[in-house]
Design a protein around this motif. Structure first.
Motif, PDB file in Angstrom:
ATOM      1  N   GLY A 564      46.213  65.373  62.759  1.00 45.29           N
ATOM      2  CA  GLY A 564      47.083  66.190  61.934  1.00 45.29           C
ATOM      3  C   GLY A 564      47.966  67.054  62.795  1.00 45.29           C
ATOM      4  N   LEU A 565      47.925  68.369  62.567  1.00 46.43           N
ATOM      5  CA  LEU A 565      48.633  69.297  63.443  1.00 46.43           C
ATOM      6  C   LEU A 565      47.720  69.642  64.612  1.00 46.43           C
ATOM      7  N   THR A 566      46.804  70.566  64.404  1.00 53.45           N
ATOM      8  CA  THR A 566      45.869  70.903  65.480  1.00 53.45           C
ATOM      9  C   THR A 566      44.426  70.806  64.999  1.00 53.45           C
ATOM     10  N   GLU A 567      44.204  70.188  63.849  1.00 53.97           N
ATOM     11  CA  GLU A 567      42.851  70.016  63.324  1.00 53.97           C
ATOM     12  C   GLU A 567      42.476  68.547  63.293  1.00 53.97           C
ATOM     13  N   LEU A 568      41.250  68.261  63.709  1.00 47.88           N
ATOM     14  CA  LEU A 568      40.717  66.916  63.572  1.00 47.88           C
ATOM     15  C   LEU A 568      40.264  66.722  62.127  1.00 47.88           C
ATOM     16  N   LYS A 569      40.741  65.647  61.501  1.00 46.20           N
ATOM     17  CA  LYS A 569      40.370  65.351  60.122  1.00 46.20           C
ATOM     18  C   LYS A 569      39.634  64.019  60.096  1.00 46.20           C
ATOM     19  N   ALA A 570      38.574  63.961  59.319  1.00 44.55           N
ATOM     20  CA  ALA A 570      37.760  62.753  59.230  1.00 44.55           C
ATOM     21  C   ALA A 570      37.715  62.272  57.784  1.00 44.55           C
ATOM     22  N   HIS A 571      37.831  60.955  57.586  1.00 37.88           N
ATOM     23  CA  HIS A 571      37.879  60.374  56.256  1.00 37.88           C
ATOM     24  C   HIS A 571      37.048  59.097  56.218  1.00 37.88           C
ATOM     25  N   ILE A 572      36.578  58.752  55.028  1.00 37.26           N
ATOM     26  CA  ILE A 572      35.942  57.463  54.789  1.00 37.26           C
ATOM     27  C   ILE A 572      36.776  56.716  53.747  1.00 37.26           C
ATOM     28  N   CYS A 573      36.992  55.441  53.957  1.00 36.40           N
ATOM     29  CA  CYS A 573      37.694  54.656  52.947  1.00 36.40           C
ATOM     30  C   CYS A 573      37.051  53.291  52.839  1.00 36.40           C
ATOM     31  N   TRP A 574      37.221  52.653  51.702  1.00 39.97           N
ATOM     32  CA  TRP A 574      36.716  51.303  51.522  1.00 39.97           C
ATOM     33  C   TRP A 574      37.644  50.564  50.574  1.00 39.97           C
ATOM     34  N   GLN A 575      37.446  49.271  50.493  1.00 34.42           N
ATOM     35  CA  GLN A 575      38.289  48.407  49.687  1.00 34.42           C
ATOM     36  C   GLN A 575      37.476  47.906  48.501  1.00 34.42           C
ATOM     37  N   GLU A 576      38.020  48.078  47.322  1.00 29.38           N
ATOM     38  CA  GLU A 576      37.308  47.683  46.119  1.00 29.38           C
ATOM     39  C   GLU A 576      38.193  46.732  45.321  1.00 29.38           C
ATOM     40  N   ASN A 577      37.670  45.574  44.992  1.00 28.84           N
ATOM     41  CA  ASN A 577      38.443  44.552  44.297  1.00 28.84           C
ATOM     42  C   ASN A 577      38.230  44.679  42.795  1.00 28.84           C
ATOM     43  N   LYS A 578      39.269  45.092  42.110  1.00 29.18           N
ATOM     44  CA  LYS A 578      39.203  45.202  40.654  1.00 29.18           C
ATOM     45  C   LYS A 578      40.420  44.514  40.048  1.00 29.18           C
ATOM     46  N   LYS A 579      40.171  43.442  39.277  1.00 30.51           N
ATOM     47  CA  LYS A 579      41.234  42.717  38.606  1.00 30.51           C
ATOM     48  C   LYS A 579      42.304  42.275  39.590  1.00 30.51           C
ATOM     49  N   GLY A 580      41.856  41.837  40.750  1.00 26.54           N
ATOM     50  CA  GLY A 580      42.799  41.302  41.732  1.00 26.54           C
ATOM     51  C   GLY A 580      43.540  42.357  42.524  1.00 26.54           C
ATOM     52  N   LYS A 581      43.256  43.634  42.287  1.00 26.11           N
ATOM     53  CA  LYS A 581      43.952  44.699  43.015  1.00 26.11           C
ATOM     54  C   LYS A 581      42.994  45.369  43.996  1.00 26.11           C
ATOM     55  N   TYR A 582      43.538  45.753  45.113  1.00 25.67           N
ATOM     56  CA  TYR A 582      42.736  46.464  46.111  1.00 25.67           C
ATOM     57  C   TYR A 582      42.985  47.957  45.949  1.00 25.67           C
ATOM     58  N   LEU A 583      41.947  48.684  45.709  1.00 25.06           N
ATOM     59  CA  LEU A 583      42.052  50.131  45.557  1.00 25.06           C
ATOM     60  C   LEU A 583      41.528  50.800  46.809  1.00 25.06           C
ATOM     61  N   TYR A 584      42.206  51.815  47.279  1.00 19.81           N
ATOM     62  CA  TYR A 584      41.804  52.530  48.491  1.00 19.81           C
ATOM     63  C   TYR A 584      41.366  53.925  48.099  1.00 19.81           C
ATOM     64  N   THR A 585      40.165  54.246  48.396  1.00 19.23           N
ATOM     65  CA  THR A 585      39.621  55.555  48.049  1.00 19.23           C
ATOM     66  C   THR A 585      39.334  56.322  49.333  1.00 19.23           C
ATOM     67  N   PHE A 586      39.788  57.562  49.395  1.00 19.91           N
ATOM     68  CA  PHE A 586      39.629  58.364  50.601  1.00 19.91           C
ATOM     69  C   PHE A 586      38.857  59.634  50.281  1.00 19.91           C
ATOM     70  N   PHE A 587      37.840  59.898  51.047  1.00 20.80           N
ATOM     71  CA  PHE A 587      37.123  61.163  50.944  1.00 20.80           C
ATOM     72  C   PHE A 587      37.189  61.844  52.300  1.00 20.80           C
ATOM     73  N   HIS A 588      37.392  63.138  52.296  1.00 24.18           N
ATOM     74  CA  HIS A 588      37.509  63.813  53.584  1.00 24.18           C
ATOM     75  C   HIS A 588      36.470  64.908  53.704  1.00 24.18           C
ATOM     76  N   VAL A 589      36.136  65.226  54.919  1.00 26.12           N
ATOM     77  CA  VAL A 589      35.134  66.247  55.184  1.00 26.12           C
ATOM     78  C   VAL A 589      35.624  67.589  54.669  1.00 26.12           C
ATOM     79  N   SER A 590      34.687  68.446  54.251  1.00 21.80           N
ATOM     80  CA  SER A 590      35.069  69.706  53.625  1.00 21.80           C
ATOM     81  C   SER A 590      35.823  70.638  54.555  1.00 21.80           C
ATOM     82  N   ARG A 591      35.793  70.380  55.853  1.00 15.22           N
ATOM     83  CA  ARG A 591      36.495  71.257  56.788  1.00 15.22           C
ATOM     84  C   ARG A 591      37.970  70.886  56.923  1.00 15.22           C
ATOM     85  N   SER A 592      38.417  69.856  56.238  1.00 14.78           N
ATOM     86  CA  SER A 592      39.808  69.445  56.317  1.00 14.78           C
ATOM     87  C   SER A 592      40.595  70.047  55.172  1.00 14.78           C
ATOM     88  N   ASN A 593      41.911  70.025  55.312  1.00 10.07           N
ATOM     89  CA  ASN A 593      42.778  70.621  54.319  1.00 10.07           C
ATOM     90  C   ASN A 593      43.374  69.612  53.355  1.00 10.07           C
TER      91      ASN A 593
END
Length: 612
Positions: A564-593
């Protein structure tokens, strides 16, 4: 000198920068008016302050009473009568408390005995919050008193204020988390996602660069593609950062090598003097006077020291105080100039060595070193650095005025000008995992006693550090670093949540390797944060083990890291197949903005599995 563009935002806004230093602190601010060119200003008047001016700062001191209530702060706390009350046990003094937030890294382990303990019942976050609350009150009073219709002006900023907090180069996500928590406790921001977005962090090195750019110093020194080194010498730490311009014209800069942070600030010169006095006066009638003599040295002798050939004097007593064997006459302690020079030597040696290392690590030649910060006011420090580094073809200079306001002013410039476009990762960041056992790999064979079968029936081996963001990597603000992982479980309910610890490796194992065994350098790892993702809604089909024909479940996901700017940000994402579409879900650690929103193709490596 940089020509700043008019502010293009839709609403009037206040930016407040708090530079909480180990020994002294300052405030700068900027009122952003749509269509107007922003101007950086400083709070130059504080309660109970004797000297008022453009470089005005206050001592980073708080006195508490025995009930834990704040009695005096800043310049109000720098009074002799309060010192006497503290000696009588009526008050408790909190100073140098910023250093209690420091990372628990090997480089800081040796300073514990130097830092005064916190008041009983107070955490470092508690004291930091009390000091931030006081700085905010000082800023409020100053703006209300110095601006036309100041009370109404301030009232309009209450929901439109952005805060910038500075910290040493060596502070990391954990320290930013604690500082944010202190800001919430101080009432600066609410403890919500929107509230957290009202607070930014900047390293003292980067803030100092912005100040040098604004003064025109950096532009002149950085010609012909050469780089500059910023040495921010403060009370507690010395921060060293190296930058170059990304284009000959324009105001975009990038780090050339990983910034450094050392606990060799001016307070350690005083600590060295105190140790010297203890060695000399132990067992004498002046032993109890050592704390007072040390304070006199800190406020007088240390500041005006210029020559190792001339004797130095500390006036601490009356005409009756004398002891020729200790060089004490008429209440004055005489010290050899060479002894006083030895108090400074560790700091000087540290800076020279670090600058040399930065020069070697930088792909571009270094033209200049800029010395800023409160410790930079020491003529002895400056002259020695100038002599040592000029012999290597590097010019050393320091701003003529307001040398100790560079960080506060630069923090405002960081927010409104945003000169640095790329930074260099200081460490290797990743996570602990297990990987498929490779019988042809000598490292695996050496640890074959630890191999085991996982639920799928594959032979695995654990204790592996998987690198997501390598050390010394140039990182832009929008750049993501990702690594694919998998997790196995006997029951799908085990996947209601994914938890991953983001770790930092501070050692010297080759950066080119994407993974290595953690037992090689076990004491150089630390956990920065834990990322959690709610995956309970996922529908995961069962699989059959090829070893025992047992049923198991597998989830695959990616860990994303960004600076980011000067903060390390961590996220988890995965791919979910629903009706032929790929959905991307992102969750970030509580210390991120903030959370990421840009989808990307997910590529999985089936050989890597997160280790529980």
């Amino acid at each position: 000198m940089n020509t700043r563009l008019p502010y293009s935002g839709p609403f009037r806004k206040l930016v407040l920068a708090f530079d909480v230093g180990t020994t002294y602190s300052g405030i700068s601010y900027c009122i952003l008016d749509p269509g107007e060119v922003p101007e950086i200003r400083g709070v130059t008047r504080f309660p109970a302050q004797e000297h008022v001016g453009g470089d005005s700062k206050i001592p980073t001191i708080i006195y508490y009473d025995q009930s834990g209530n704040v009695r005096a702060v800043g310049a109000e706390a720098d009074r002799v009568d309060l010192e006497e009350e503290a000696e009588d046990g009526e008050l408790v003094k909190a100073e140098w408390f910023k250093l209690h937030l420091r990372p628990r890294a090997p480089s800081s382990s040796g300073i514990t005995d130097t830092i005064p303990p916190l008041p009983r019942g107070k955490s470092a976050i508690d004291v930091f919050a009390d000091f931030l609350r006081y700085l905010y009150q000082c800023a409020q009073g100053y703006i209300q008193e110095t601006h036309a219709n100041g009370t109404n002006l301030w009232r309009g900023f209450e929901s439109r204020t952005h805060f910038v907090l500075t910290h040493p180069n060596g502070w990391e996500g954990e320290q930013q988390y604690m500082m944010r928590k202190a800001a919430v406790m101080a009432g600066l921001i609410p403890d919500t996602e929107d509230g957290h977005s009202q607070l930014s962090f900047v390293t003292e090195g980067e803030a100092s660069l912005h100040c040098c750019i604004q003064s025109g110093l950096a532009n002149e020194a950085i010609k012909d593609g050469k780089g500059i080194i910023i040495v921010d010498a403060g009370g507690g730490t010395i921060d060293i950062s190296t930058y170059k311009k990304t284009t000959p014209k324009g105001d975009s800069y990038e780090e050339m090598s990983a910034p450094q942070c050392y606990f060799q600030g001016s307070i350690f010169v005083t600590a060295n003097a105190k140790q010297f006095l203890q060695n000399v006066m132990r067992g004498t009638r002046f032993e109890l006077d050592i704390p007072y003599i040390t304070r006199i040295f800190d406020k007088t002798t240390k500041l005006r020291f210029r020559s190792a050939d001339d004797p130095q004097f500390i006036k601490f007593g009356t005409l009756r105080d004398k002891d020729p064997s200790l060089n004490i006459r008429s209440g004055q302690l005489k010290l050899l100039g060479s002894d006083v020079a030895s108090f400074f030597e560790p700091a000087i040696r540290c800076i020279v060595q670090s600058v040399e290392e930065q020069c070697k690590a930088s792909p571009n030649a270094i033209s200049s070193v800029f010395l800023v910060g409160g410790f930079a006011a020491s003529d002895w420090l400056f002259s020695n650095l100038k002599t040592s580094l000029m012999a290597q073809g590097v010019e050393v200079s320091r701003p003529d005025s307001h040398v100790n306001k560079a960080v506060a002013d630069g923090a405002i410039s960081f927010f409104i000008d945003h000169f640095v476009a790329a930074r260099v990762s200081k460490f290797a960041y990743g996570t602990s995992c297990m990987t498929r056992f490779q019988p042809q790999n000598i490292e695996h064979v050496a640890r074959s006693a630890n191999k085991f079968r996982d639920l799928s029936g594959d032979w695995m081996i654990g204790g592996v550090f998987s690198v997501i963001l390598p050390k010394n990597t140039k990182v832009t603000e929008t750049q993501e670093f990702r690594q694919a992982y998998g997790k196995l479980a006997p029951d799908p309910s085990d996947f209601d949540k994914i938890r991953v610890d983001i770790m930092c490796y501070r050692g010297t194992i080759a950066d080119s390797s994407s993974q290595w065994f953690m037992d090689k350098d076990p004491f150089m790892y630390s956990t920065l944060c834990r990322v959690e993702a709610d995956t309970s809604r996922l529908s995961i089909p069962p699989k059959i083990s090829k070893h025992q024909r047992m049923q198991y479940y597998e989830i695959k996901f990616e860990i994303l890291l960004s600076l980011g700017l000067t903060e390390l940000k961590a996220h988890i994402c995965w791919q979910e197949n629903k009706k032929g579409k790929y959905l991307y879900t992102f969750f970030h650690v509580s210390r991120s903005n903030s959370s990421l929103r840009s989808p990307a193709q997910v590529v999985y490596d089936p050989d890597i599995v997160i280790q529980e």
